[in-house]
Design a protein around this motif. Structure first.
Motif, short mmCIF file in Angstrom:
data_model
loop_
_atom_site.label_atom_id
_atom_site.label_comp_id
_atom_site.label_asym_id
_atom_site.label_seq_id
_atom_site.Cartn_x
_atom_site.Cartn_y
_atom_site.Cartn_z
N ALA A 169 0.81 -1.21 0.00
CA ALA A 169 0.00 0.00 0.00
C ALA A 169 0.85 1.27 0.00
CB ALA A 169 -0.93 0.00 1.21
N GLY A 170 0.29 2.32 -0.57
CA GLY A 170 0.93 3.62 -0.57
C GLY A 170 -0.05 4.72 -0.27
N HIS A 171 0.39 5.96 -0.50
CA HIS A 171 -0.42 7.15 -0.27
C HIS A 171 -0.98 7.17 1.15
CE1 HIS A 171 -0.60 7.03 -4.87
NE2 HIS A 171 0.25 7.97 -4.52
N TRP A 172 -2.29 7.26 1.31
CA TRP A 172 -2.90 7.47 2.63
C TRP A 172 -3.16 6.18 3.40
CZ3 TRP A 172 -4.80 8.98 -2.10
CH2 TRP A 172 -5.72 8.11 -2.69
N ILE A 173 -3.08 5.02 2.76
CA ILE A 173 -3.47 3.79 3.44
C ILE A 173 -2.53 3.43 4.60
CG2 ILE A 173 -3.70 1.28 3.16
CD1 ILE A 173 -5.20 1.75 0.62
N PRO A 174 -1.19 3.52 4.45
CA PRO A 174 -0.36 3.28 5.64
C PRO A 174 -0.66 4.24 6.79
CG PRO A 174 0.97 3.11 3.65
CD PRO A 174 -0.37 3.65 3.23
N GLU A 175 -1.05 5.47 6.46
CA GLU A 175 -1.49 6.41 7.50
C GLU A 175 -2.71 5.88 8.22
OE1 GLU A 175 -1.60 10.91 7.05
OE2 GLU A 175 -1.64 10.21 4.97
N MET A 176 -3.66 5.37 7.46
CA MET A 176 -4.88 4.83 8.06
C MET A 176 -4.55 3.69 9.01
SD MET A 176 -7.26 4.79 4.60
CE MET A 176 -8.69 3.99 5.38
N VAL A 177 -3.62 2.82 8.60
CA VAL A 177 -3.20 1.71 9.45
C VAL A 177 -2.57 2.22 10.73
CG1 VAL A 177 -1.66 -0.28 9.61
CG2 VAL A 177 -2.91 0.15 7.49
N GLU A 178 -1.72 3.24 10.63
CA GLU A 178 -1.04 3.79 11.81
C GLU A 178 -2.04 4.40 12.78
OE1 GLU A 178 0.31 6.82 14.35
OE2 GLU A 178 -0.60 7.37 12.43
N ILE A 179 -3.01 5.15 12.26
CA ILE A 179 -4.03 5.75 13.12
C ILE A 179 -4.81 4.67 13.84
CG2 ILE A 179 -6.18 7.08 13.11
CD1 ILE A 179 -4.98 8.60 10.66
N ALA A 180 -5.05 3.56 13.16
CA ALA A 180 -5.85 2.46 13.71
C ALA A 180 -5.08 1.57 14.68
CB ALA A 180 -6.42 1.63 12.57
N GLY A 181 -3.84 1.90 14.96
CA GLY A 181 -3.07 1.12 15.92
C GLY A 181 -2.23 0.03 15.32
N GLY A 182 -1.89 0.18 14.05
CA GLY A 182 -1.06 -0.82 13.39
C GLY A 182 0.14 -0.20 12.69
N GLN A 183 0.95 -1.05 12.10
CA GLN A 183 2.06 -0.61 11.26
C GLN A 183 2.05 -1.45 10.01
OE1 GLN A 183 6.00 -1.20 12.82
NE2 GLN A 183 6.99 -0.01 11.20
N ASP A 184 1.95 -0.79 8.86
CA ASP A 184 1.97 -1.50 7.59
C ASP A 184 3.41 -1.94 7.33
OD1 ASP A 184 1.93 -2.29 4.86
OD2 ASP A 184 0.14 -1.08 4.56
#
Length: 311
Positions: A179-194
């Motif tokens: 994944a790129g762009h905003w999706i890794p950000e979404m994962v980080e906000i949700a308590g994860g790390q892509d």
């Protein structure tokens, strides 16, 4: 103001701004909100992705783009008949929609052409602000962004003290794309790390062997343009020592529009089901082949020793 949207996310933003009645034309992929589906379609892809598996789609798109012609065709006659004042599109991705440059090349129009490009969540919100200002509904733009921020802030608060879980989000299946762009950000906000994603950058092809080596605790299958049912139907995953789910990427992950905030909520639920309630978005649990027992039990290889809480 007569608006023609060649980009599904732009169509969604216009609707969220309360101006769905100003839309006079859309692209073939614009399907939300439901009331836009009867509008004239002015662009279509040269590749029919509805009948091909992901590997064949990847090949066909590469060939179509590689021959130097735009991937999308514009119905010039319809566009001229509709007489739009504003055409919304993008320059971010050659396979997502007609680019702003190609609109001028493919169709003679006096309409203003605006590209709504965004690489991050912050840039998406900036595009909502700028479009709202341009359309004379600045207050509604602030409301839309405030609602997104409130959902995202609530998720951050619920997982702030939780352990970070390793996640792989597959933006394509064959080959798998990190994944790129905003999706890794979404994962980080949700308590994860892509484990393979690159925030703010383009997605890129990888391999399932590389994914296995990264030892994610959760695999989220989110092919661009697919809903959860098609993603689940086409996903053939290798042996994984973790949970895997298919989500509706087309609605909540791939499009730079307000519903990404709902996708953040779902990711938080999938990553930390003990802390976050199910927001009710569709997803499918995927069965994966069981790895050899040694791969699960050997701490050096991760697997069940990583302590993933299945929800």
């Amino acid at each position: 103001m007569r608006i023609c949207s060649l980009l599904p996310s732009a169509t969604e933003i216009v609707a969220e701004l309360g101006l769905v009645g100003s839309l006079v034309g859309i692209s073939e992929e614009c399907d939300w909100p439901p009331e836009v589906r009867g509008l004239p379609v002015v662009t279509a892809s040269r590749v029919d992705t509805t009948q091909l598996p992901s590997l064949e789609i990847d090949k066909a798109v590469r060939e179509a783009v590689g021959d130097g012609r735009p991937l999308y065709a514009i119905d010039r006659e319809s566009l001229e008949t509709l007489r739009p004042d504003l055409i919304l599109t993008q320059n971010l991705c050659a396979v997502c929609a007609v680019s702003a440059d190609n609109v001028g090349e493919l169709c003679a129009t006096d309409a203003e052409v605006v590209a709504l490009d965004a690489h991050t969540l912050a840039e998406i919100e900036e595009r909502i602000f700028s479009l709202a200002d341009r359309l004379g509904v600045s207050a509604q733009g602030r409301t839309v962004v405030a609602e997104m921020d409130a959902k995202i802030a609530a998720v951050r608060g619920r997982v702030s003290d939780a352990p970070t879980r390793s996640v792989f989000v597959a933006e394509w299946l064959e080959p798998p794309y990190a994944a790129g762009h905003w999706i890794p950000e979404m994962v980080e906000i949700a308590g994860g790390q892509d484990v393979l994603g690159r925030a703010g950058a383009s997605s890129y092809p990888t391999s399932w062997e590389t994914v296995q080596e990264a030892q994610p605790e959760l695999v989220v299958v989110a092919p661009c343009g697919f809903d959860h049912l098609r993603a689940a139907r086409e996903a053939t995953l290798p042996p994984l020592a973790c949970r895997a789910v298919a989500v509706d990427s087309n609605a909540y992950y791939a499009r730079p529009a307000p519903r990404l905030a709902d996708g953040v909520e779902q990711l938080a639920f999938l990553i930390h089901p003990d802390l976050v309630d199910d927001p009710g978005l569709p997803y499918v649990e995927l069965a994966t082949p069981t790895p050899p027992a040694t791969a699960i039990l050997d701490p050096a290889l991760g697997g069940s020793n990583r302590g993933w809480a299945r929800g």
